[in-house]
Enzyme design. Structure first.
Site: not given
Ligand SMILES: NC(=O)c1ccc[n+]([C@@H]2O[C@H](COP(=O)([O-])OP(=O)(O)OC[C@H]3O[C@@H](n4cnc5c(N)ncnc54)[C@H](O)[C@@H]3O)[C@@H](O)[C@H]2O)c1
Length: 252
Positions: A159, A155, A142, A62
């Site tokens: 990024k 999110y 991203s 992880d």
């Protein structure tokens, strides 16, 4: 491209872009440490690479846990003696929702997987690369960090952090001959897509997304793998601190 004798760690290699990246490096002769928290998935990927003549071992980790990342580094050193290239690919998103509907626990998890993982990989791999006289990181960020879509705010922010960390690590680590680059994929056809799409997955919803991408298609793992191998190869040895859009023109 030839990666013979190079050790490449790929996180999130149990599926999606990470699997494609691991397979591509393996096809170029690299020794792969395929890491994922899904032990079965990453075991299957590593076994399949090995059954086709490649060299890959699976590691269950992880990336938000320091002890797991330390163990990952140890596995790589014990098996292959060094770490040349680290692809920080593991990532998650929250569901595409209005920003105020994302709970705190989800926010924390998104930042742990997408941002803290980069910190942990630096803590555990930079000392190894320094001792070896150099190395390469490729962080999968991203287009979300550059050209955010609504519904993905937290999110998108994670990024943006990945992009800033890529540049900052690059400038700080350049004297150690450690290059740090990133890739900004446009929405891609992976398991994550269901959460990224603005609504239930359907031809109509996909068509709306594709209409925002000038070259007219979603990204595929092979697109990201092509960029990752280039950024990790000597062909890009004067390139550091960039985040390469692999986005069909989405960010123009
Ligand atoms: N698919 C897209 O549209 C898209 C677009 C731009 C960027 N990205 C980024 O690309 C990367 C890969 O995404 P994907 O689309 O292949 O997603 P995916 O969900 O298909 O694969 C992600 C993999 O990461 C693993 N993973 C998740 N959390 C982990 C953790 N804490 N530790 C270890 N492994 C973990 C999962 O088990 C899975 O195998 C992510 O960083 C994502 O944010 C994806």
């Amino acid at each position: 491209m030839d990666f013979s004798g190079k050790t490449v760690i790929v996180t999130g290699a149990g599926g999606g872009f990470g699997e494609g990246i691991a397979r591509r490096f393996a096809s170029f002769g690299a020794n792969i440490v395929a890491a994922d928290m899904r032990a079965d998935a990453v075991g299957a990927v590593a076994n399949d690479i090995a059954s086709k003549g490649g060299c890959a071992i699976a590691a269950t980790a992880d990336v938000t846990r320091g002890a797991d990342v330390a163990a990952l580094a140890k596995v790589a050193i014990d098996r292959f003696g060094k770490v040349d290239i680290v692809i920080n690919n593991a990532g998650i998103t929250h569901k595409n929702r209005p920003m105020l509907e994302i709970d705190e626990e989800t926010f924390d998890r998104v930042y742990a997987v997408n941002v803290k993982s980069i910190y942990l990989s630096a803590m555990h791999f930079v000392p190894l690369m320094r001792a070896a006289g150099g190395g390469v990181f490729v962080n999968i960020a991203s287009t979300a960090g550059l050209r955010p879509r609504p519904g993905l705010t937290w999110y998108n922010g994670s990024k943006g952090a990945a992009i800033a960390l890529t540049k900052s690590m690059a400038v700080e680590l350049a004297p150690d001959r450690i290059r740090v680059n990133g890739i900004n994929p446009v929405m891609g056809d992976t398991g994550m897509l269901q959460d990224l799409l603005p609504g239930e997955d359907s031809e109509e919803v996909r068509a709306r997304i594709v209409a925002t991408i000038p070259l007219g298609r979603l990204s595929q793992p092979r697109d990201i793998a092509n960029a990752a191998t280039f950024l990790a190869s000597p062909d890009s040895d004067l390139i550091t601190g960039i985040c390469l859009e692999v986005d069909g023109g989405r960010c123009i």
